[in-house]
Motif scaffolding. Structure first.
Motif, PDB file in Angstrom:
ATOM      1  N   LEU A 149       0.844  -1.192   0.000  1.00  0.00           N
ATOM      2  CA  LEU A 149       0.000   0.000   0.000  1.00  0.00           C
ATOM      3  C   LEU A 149       0.882   1.246   0.000  1.00  0.00           C
ATOM      4  O   LEU A 149       2.036   1.189   0.467  1.00  0.00           O
ATOM      5  N   PRO A 150       0.353   2.379  -0.477  1.00  0.00           N
ATOM      6  CA  PRO A 150       1.172   3.594  -0.492  1.00  0.00           C
ATOM      7  C   PRO A 150       1.772   3.924   0.876  1.00  0.00           C
ATOM      8  O   PRO A 150       2.922   4.329   0.975  1.00  0.00           O
ATOM      9  N   GLU A 151       0.973   3.733   1.964  1.00  0.00           N
ATOM     10  CA  GLU A 151       1.532   4.091   3.285  1.00  0.00           C
ATOM     11  C   GLU A 151       2.674   3.160   3.687  1.00  0.00           C
ATOM     12  O   GLU A 151       3.565   3.549   4.445  1.00  0.00           O
ATOM     13  N   GLU A 152       2.653   1.920   3.175  1.00  0.00           N
ATOM     14  CA  GLU A 152       3.754   1.004   3.503  1.00  0.00           C
ATOM     15  C   GLU A 152       5.045   1.447   2.803  1.00  0.00           C
ATOM     16  O   GLU A 152       6.134   1.330   3.357  1.00  0.00           O
ATOM     17  N   LEU A 153       4.897   1.978   1.595  1.00  0.00           N
ATOM     18  CA  LEU A 153       6.078   2.480   0.883  1.00  0.00           C
ATOM     19  C   LEU A 153       6.569   3.775   1.530  1.00  0.00           C
ATOM     20  O   LEU A 153       7.784   3.989   1.680  1.00  0.00           O
ATOM     21  N   ALA A 154       5.641   4.613   1.950  1.00  0.00           N
ATOM     22  CA  ALA A 154       6.037   5.841   2.662  1.00  0.00           C
ATOM     23  C   ALA A 154       6.775   5.471   3.943  1.00  0.00           C
ATOM     24  O   ALA A 154       7.735   6.147   4.347  1.00  0.00           O
ATOM     25  N   ALA A 155       6.334   4.391   4.583  1.00  0.00           N
ATOM     26  CA  ALA A 155       7.006   3.945   5.817  1.00  0.00           C
ATOM     27  C   ALA A 155       8.460   3.555   5.521  1.00  0.00           C
ATOM     28  O   ALA A 155       9.352   3.814   6.323  1.00  0.00           O
ATOM     29  N   GLU A 156       8.703   2.942   4.355  1.00  0.00           N
ATOM     30  CA  GLU A 156      10.084   2.579   3.991  1.00  0.00           C
ATOM     31  C   GLU A 156      10.945   3.835   3.893  1.00  0.00           C
ATOM     32  O   GLU A 156      12.091   3.852   4.332  1.00  0.00           O
ATOM     33  N   VAL A 157      10.387   4.881   3.298  1.00  0.00           N
ATOM     34  CA  VAL A 157      11.148   6.133   3.148  1.00  0.00           C
ATOM     35  C   VAL A 157      11.435   6.726   4.524  1.00  0.00           C
ATOM     36  O   VAL A 157      12.571   7.120   4.829  1.00  0.00           O
ATOM     37  N   LEU A 158      10.417   6.772   5.389  1.00  0.00           N
ATOM     38  CA  LEU A 158      10.614   7.339   6.734  1.00  0.00           C
ATOM     39  C   LEU A 158      11.611   6.504   7.541  1.00  0.00           C
ATOM     40  O   LEU A 158      12.422   7.044   8.301  1.00  0.00           O
ATOM     41  N   VAL A 189       0.034   9.105   9.135  1.00  0.00           N
ATOM     42  CA  VAL A 189       0.316   8.706  10.529  1.00  0.00           C
ATOM     43  C   VAL A 189       0.613   7.210  10.588  1.00  0.00           C
ATOM     44  O   VAL A 189       1.542   6.759  11.265  1.00  0.00           O
ATOM     45  N   LYS A 190      -0.157   6.430   9.814  1.00  0.00           N
ATOM     46  CA  LYS A 190       0.079   4.977   9.799  1.00  0.00           C
ATOM     47  C   LYS A 190       1.494   4.683   9.296  1.00  0.00           C
ATOM     48  O   LYS A 190       2.205   3.834   9.838  1.00  0.00           O
ATOM     49  N   ALA A 191       1.904   5.408   8.262  1.00  0.00           N
ATOM     50  CA  ALA A 191       3.246   5.212   7.705  1.00  0.00           C
ATOM     51  C   ALA A 191       4.308   5.504   8.760  1.00  0.00           C
ATOM     52  O   ALA A 191       5.278   4.745   8.919  1.00  0.00           O
ATOM     53  N   ALA A 192       4.110   6.586   9.499  1.00  0.00           N
ATOM     54  CA  ALA A 192       5.100   6.972  10.519  1.00  0.00           C
ATOM     55  C   ALA A 192       5.184   5.909  11.614  1.00  0.00           C
ATOM     56  O   ALA A 192       6.273   5.565  12.085  1.00  0.00           O
ATOM     57  N   LEU A 219       1.435  15.672  12.844  1.00  0.00           N
ATOM     58  CA  LEU A 219       1.444  16.146  11.464  1.00  0.00           C
ATOM     59  C   LEU A 219       1.470  17.673  11.466  1.00  0.00           C
ATOM     60  O   LEU A 219       0.895  18.307  12.342  1.00  0.00           O
ATOM     61  N   LEU A 220       2.126  18.221  10.487  1.00  0.00           N
ATOM     62  CA  LEU A 220       2.160  19.680  10.344  1.00  0.00           C
ATOM     63  C   LEU A 220       1.950  20.004   8.876  1.00  0.00           C
ATOM     64  O   LEU A 220       2.528  19.362   7.998  1.00  0.00           O
ATOM     65  N   GLN A 221       1.125  21.008   8.635  1.00  0.00           N
ATOM     66  CA  GLN A 221       0.873  21.384   7.243  1.00  0.00           C
ATOM     67  C   GLN A 221       2.144  21.979   6.644  1.00  0.00           C
ATOM     68  O   GLN A 221       2.811  22.803   7.283  1.00  0.00           O
ATOM     69  N   GLU A 222       2.458  21.560   5.427  1.00  0.00           N
ATOM     70  CA  GLU A 222       3.721  21.976   4.787  1.00  0.00           C
ATOM     71  C   GLU A 222       3.888  23.493   4.732  1.00  0.00           C
ATOM     72  O   GLU A 222       4.964  24.008   5.064  1.00  0.00           O
ATOM     73  N   GLY A 225      -4.480  17.871  11.445  1.00  0.00           N
ATOM     74  CA  GLY A 225      -5.733  17.531  10.770  1.00  0.00           C
ATOM     75  C   GLY A 225      -6.033  16.048  10.782  1.00  0.00           C
ATOM     76  O   GLY A 225      -6.893  15.573  10.046  1.00  0.00           O
ATOM     77  N   ASN A 226      -5.329  15.292  11.638  1.00  0.00           N
ATOM     78  CA  ASN A 226      -5.603  13.865  11.719  1.00  0.00           C
ATOM     79  C   ASN A 226      -6.858  13.650  12.565  1.00  0.00           C
ATOM     80  O   ASN A 226      -6.945  14.114  13.696  1.00  0.00           O
ATOM     81  N   LEU A 227      -7.828  12.931  11.996  1.00  0.00           N
ATOM     82  CA  LEU A 227      -9.152  12.811  12.615  1.00  0.00           C
ATOM     83  C   LEU A 227      -9.299  11.498  13.385  1.00  0.00           C
ATOM     84  O   LEU A 227      -8.857  10.452  12.925  1.00  0.00           O
ATOM     85  N   SER A 228      -9.908  11.577  14.555  1.00  0.00           N
ATOM     86  CA  SER A 228     -10.352  10.351  15.221  1.00  0.00           C
ATOM     87  C   SER A 228     -11.812  10.555  15.600  1.00  0.00           C
ATOM     88  O   SER A 228     -12.271  11.691  15.747  1.00  0.00           O
TER      89      SER A 228
END
Lengths: 814, 104
Positions: A90-99, A134-137, A147-150, A568-571
């Motif tokens: 999944l995209p978040e799993e690849l983002a996790a690799e980068v992080l 957040v899941k990726a992190a 999270l912080l807006q760019e 902006g992360n929602l729960s």
């Protein structure tokens, strides 16, 4: 020991890490010695992942096992396949690799792997996209993520050394997203005034325009909708990107592919020259689109370009000379010099980590927790870790009894010592600390008892960094719950300061039954429209029938709580008092799929609506409406092209088309509202008369003043012929009128009679009949509370029609 | 935000003469007091009587006062005497129609 604060910029094309030590920001070098790590992941046949420059080297030669650009797919279910390993990620799993790779770089350079960090996201990221980040992190090993807006990060970094007052724009054109943020600097404080942008406008769109030109110029006959052409188009895109970068310094760039392109079985050599003028002409519509967004943002806040003091450029594509020149031309201000557009975001993320998270390295934290030291008295200390205020508040509360009689705060350099301050009956104390500017200031907390004997406190130190801070970031788009009536219960308005938390009570519109399947669905939507179907569905709280041990009748109260963190992360949480059960983590957060069939259907429907509008415009002889329809048709043509590209397997183009279609639908609805102007105007005038009449007989002076304000704004909306504003102000006027109406003793009786007249439509006829009988009895007794209770119960049983429910994202609550 | 009951100046215990830095300082102080559970932060005075104070209200109030245009709109209301008697008995229920989905 030095404390460290860590920030990560997870970009579409490149990512980076930075560390702030309280006074200096260091951008972390990766193992190849660079500060930018390409957001590219390769997984080989053994399942081993490679990240960054080494992986990017395989994008051309081994595309089946190498993927980049996955940030644009964050929050979708779209798995990316790695053929050799036979796995899908999944995209978040690849983002996790980068992080994970960036985290390793921090460990190599600073000797610790961070557990706390700030990760940046585009300001207009939707809730599912933030959630996936957040899941990726977490997957990458971070325990605490903010999270912080760019653009906020860029502003923090750009504002760190600047103190001039005025309005700023942060213009952030990344590989795949465009954000623009308006900020105001005043009295040393930086304030985010508003955002705008386009989640799907970036340097890649410029590359795509260049590719289209090459295809036309060379007569290549490549089509985006043809999956067989995808490989050739990908290679051309890489060549176009290189040419674009070269044209930032040169007047011409050669586009020569090392090997021939295979198109429909034919090998075609590509060898052409792209000059800067042509590239600029092709990029100009996209640049103008971004500047139009800047101007719209300024207009939305009552400003024009002449008010701007700075424009800060962020992102690789902003190196284009044509872009800088066009910004200077249309915004009338030269872009700020001396700031690295490639690392501004990550620098701001590290600065913000200090204010928001505390140290990521071992050692004393920024918000120390009490320790169980036997000799010391535990204290809870609260203070800003970073602040613009030269004399910030420091508060504390003693947890251990007896509390010290007095406490004192002393800066360790001896430059400031407070008076001895008595501890109050709650064990609390308060100081205003004095800071040295632009430094990390460490303070020592001392206590003494009634006899003047020293009392050791734990923690006994606090460190506050003096620097630029930013007010709570505003929410980019309104978030609410879709109602079965087709409306939206707004939880957080656009611009609401983050973090935020809010609870409202809803009522079920039908009985929720125990057993298999979804018993109750509460859609969460994001968008600035009153109608749910125009907002984006970003999640749904779904309560499974298996979790219910009995039937919940229609009208059952459900308390829904939505919370947003600073990024902006929602729960979400739903609590059903009738069964005393809370349903946690039930928000189902995903970006909807963008299949070609769904997109094509939406395109066809919008086309029909636009044709109807065009006929009306001609019939009513409204040339301005004809022009509006023409513009909308042009947008629709772009969406149609995106839909076609989806047929060729381009999921990214599909997601872009999905969002564009939603924006377009909103624009078409606004046009339709404009066509309904006489009806809206009539409704508004009726509301004014109704509210004024009740106010004159039953309103309070305070309400009368509020009504005067609301009526004045309504008149303004009428003068501007603004349908959205008119509907908003009409609602305010009606609400004020209803306040006065409800003081009339016969108000609830009147509403009861109206509800009782519709009792045949109730979802539970037997119960509705009982409630009508109870209401009549209450009327007979003169029991106003009883009549009100009966009226409310009846309304809860009156259903919305099927079509409205469908347009409410299938909401089960009112 | 209700300009009388939840006027940001009342929420933050400030007067219309306050500076921008005082808004930030007071918001930070009240948020810290709320986190520490101090009773004094739990409510604020208003012309309609004491009202509950929450971290969300403090953040919203600070955001409103950071914006000069919004701040100006709240200033005239902030001159009303806080802590005055509540409004007339049989207070209105302005949410009624919205709650009954007559509108919205």
């Amino acid at each position: 020991m030095t404390r460290h604060f860590v920030g990560f910029d997870l970009g579409t094309t490149n990512s980076a890490a930075a560390v702030f030590d309280g006074e200096q920001v260091t951008v972390v070098r990766n193992r190849q010695g660079g500060v930018l790590t390409p957001s590219v992941v390769r997984i080989n046949a053994k399942g081993v992942a490679t990240v960054g420059a080494r992986a990017r080297g395989f994008l051309d030669s081994d595309p089946a096992n190498t993927h980049g650009g996955f940030k644009r797919l964050m929050g979708t279910r779209k798995g990316l396949r790695f053929a050799a390993a036979g796995v899908e990620r999944l995209p978040e799993e690849l983002a996790a690799e980068v992080l994970r790779s960036l985290r390793g770089d921090v460990a190599d350079q600073f000797g610790f792997a961070p557990t706390h960090a700030v990760v940046t996201v585009p300001a207009l990221f939707e809730v599912p996209q933030s959630h996936a980040t957040v899941k990726a992190a977490k997957l990458a090993g971070l325990e605490h993520v903010e999270l912080l807006q760019e653009p906020v990060a860029s502003a923090l970094a750009a504002g760190w050394d600047r103190t001039e007052a005025g309005w700023w724009l942060v213009y952030d054109l990344g590989g795949g997203t465009f954000d623009v943020t308006l900020l105001e600097s005043r009295e040393g404080l930086l304030r985010v005034v508003g955002h705008d942008g386009d989640n799907f406008l970036g340097g890649r769109d410029v590359d795509a325009a260049l590719v289209d030109w090459i295809v036309r110029d060379q007569g290549l006959g490549l089509r985006r909708e043809d999956a067989a052409h995808a490989e050739a188009l990908r290679r051309l895109t890489a060549a176009a990107e290189e040419a674009k970068i070269e044209l930032s310094r040169a007047n011409e760039a050669a586009i020569a592919l090392p090997a021939a392109l295979l198109v429909d079985g034919d090998a075609i050599e590509v060898d052409c020259v792209l000059d800067r003028g042509t590239a600029e002409r092709l990029a100009l519509p996209l640049i103008d689109r971004s500047i139009d967004r800047c101007l719209a943002l300024l207009r939305a806040h009552g400003l024009d370009a002449s008010a701007l003091r700075h424009v800060v450029l962020v992102g690789g594509p902003t190196a284009m000379p044509a872009l800088r020149a066009r910004i200077a031309e249309r915004l009338g201000v030269d872009p700020a010099e001396g700031l690295d557009p490639m690392t501004l975001v990550v620098r701001g993320a590290a600065l913000h980590a200090c204010a928001a998270l505390g140290s990521a390295s071992p050692g004393p934290g920024a918000s120390p927790a009490p320790s169980p030291s036997a000799a010391a008295r535990n204290v809870l200390l609260k203070f800003p870790a970073m602040t613009t205020d030269p004399t910030p508040p420091v508060l504390g509360r003693c947890l251990a009894k007896p509390a010290p009689a007095e406490v004192r705060l002393e800066r360790v350099d001896g430059g400031f010592t407070s008076d001895w301050t008595p501890v109050d009956a709650e064990g609390a104390f308060f100081f205003l600390a004095e800071l040295q500017p632009r430094r990390a200031n460490t303070f020592r907390l001392e206590g003494r008892d009634r006899d003047g004997r020293a009392v050791t406190l734990e923690p006994s130190t606090a460190t506050i960094v003096h620097g630029v801070t930013i007010g709570d970031p505003p929410l980019a788009r309104t978030i609410g719950v879709a109602l079965a009536s087709g409306g939206v219960r707004v939880y957080f308005e656009r611009g609401a300061p983050l973090p935020a938390r809010r609870t409202f009570v809803h009522h079920t519109v039908e009985a929720a039954l125990p057993g298999a399947g979804v018993a109750l669905r509460i859609p969460v939507v994001q968008g600035d429209f009153d109608e749910a179907h125009l907002c984006r569905l970003v999640g749904a709280i779904e309560i499974d029938g298996g979790a219910l041990d009995r039937t919940l009748p229609s009208g059952t109260p459900v308390e829904v709580t939505l919370s947003l963190d600073r990024g902006g992360n929602l729960s979400a949480q739903a609590y059903v008092p009738a069964i005393d059960e809370a349903f946690e983590s039930v928000a189902h957060l995903l970006v909807p799929e963008a299949t070609p069939e769904v997109l094509e259907k939406a395109v066809a429907e919008l086309h029909e609506r636009l044709e109807a509008l065009r006929r009306d415009a001609f019939r009513l002889q409204l040339p301005s409406m004809v022009a509006d329809v023409d513009r909308a048709e042009a947008e629709l043509a772009r969406c149609r092209a995106g839909t076609t590209a989806t047929r060729g397997g381009d999921e990214d183009a599909g997601q872009k088309a999905r969002r564009d279609l939603l924006e377009l639908e909103a624009a078409v609805t606004a046009l339709e509202a404009a066509r309904r102007w006489p009806e809206l105007e009539g409704d508004a005038r009726e509301a004014m008369v109704w509210a004024t009449s009740w106010m004159s007989s039953h309103g309070t002076p305070a309400e009368s003043r509020l009504l005067e304000d609301a009526v004045a704004q309504l008149e303004q909306a009428l003068a501007q012929r603004n349908p959205r504003l008119l509907q908003l102000q009409s609602r305010h006027v009606r609400r004020l009128g209803s306040a006065a109406f409800h003081r009339w003793p016969g108000a609830w009786g009147s509403m009861f009679e109206y509800a009782a007249s519709r009792v045949h439509e109730a979802t539970d006829l037997r119960r509705a009949a009982e409630v009508v009988a109870q209401g009549r009895a209450a009327q007979g007794r003169g029991d106003r509370d009883g009549v009100r209770a009966a009226t409310e119960q009846l309304w809860e049983m009156l259903p919305s029609d099927v079509r409205t429910r469908a347009r409410s994202h299938r909401s089960d609550v009112r | 935000m209700d300009p009388l009951a939840d006027n940001p100046f009342f929420v933050l215990d400030l007067t219309p003469a306050c500076t921008a830095i005082e808004v930030e300082r007071q918001a930070a102080k009240l948020l810290a007091m709320l986190e520490l559970g101090l009773a004094a932060a739990g409510t604020h005075a208003s012309p309609l009587g004491r009202r509950p104070r929450t971290p969300e209200k403090v953040r919203e109030a600070a955001a409103a006062l950071r914006d000069p245009a919004r701040r100006a709109a709240f200033e005239p209301w902030a001159t009303a005497p806080a802590g005055a008697a509540p409004s007339a008995p049989g207070a209105p229920w302005p949410e009624a129609f919205a709650a009954l989905t007559w509108w919205r």
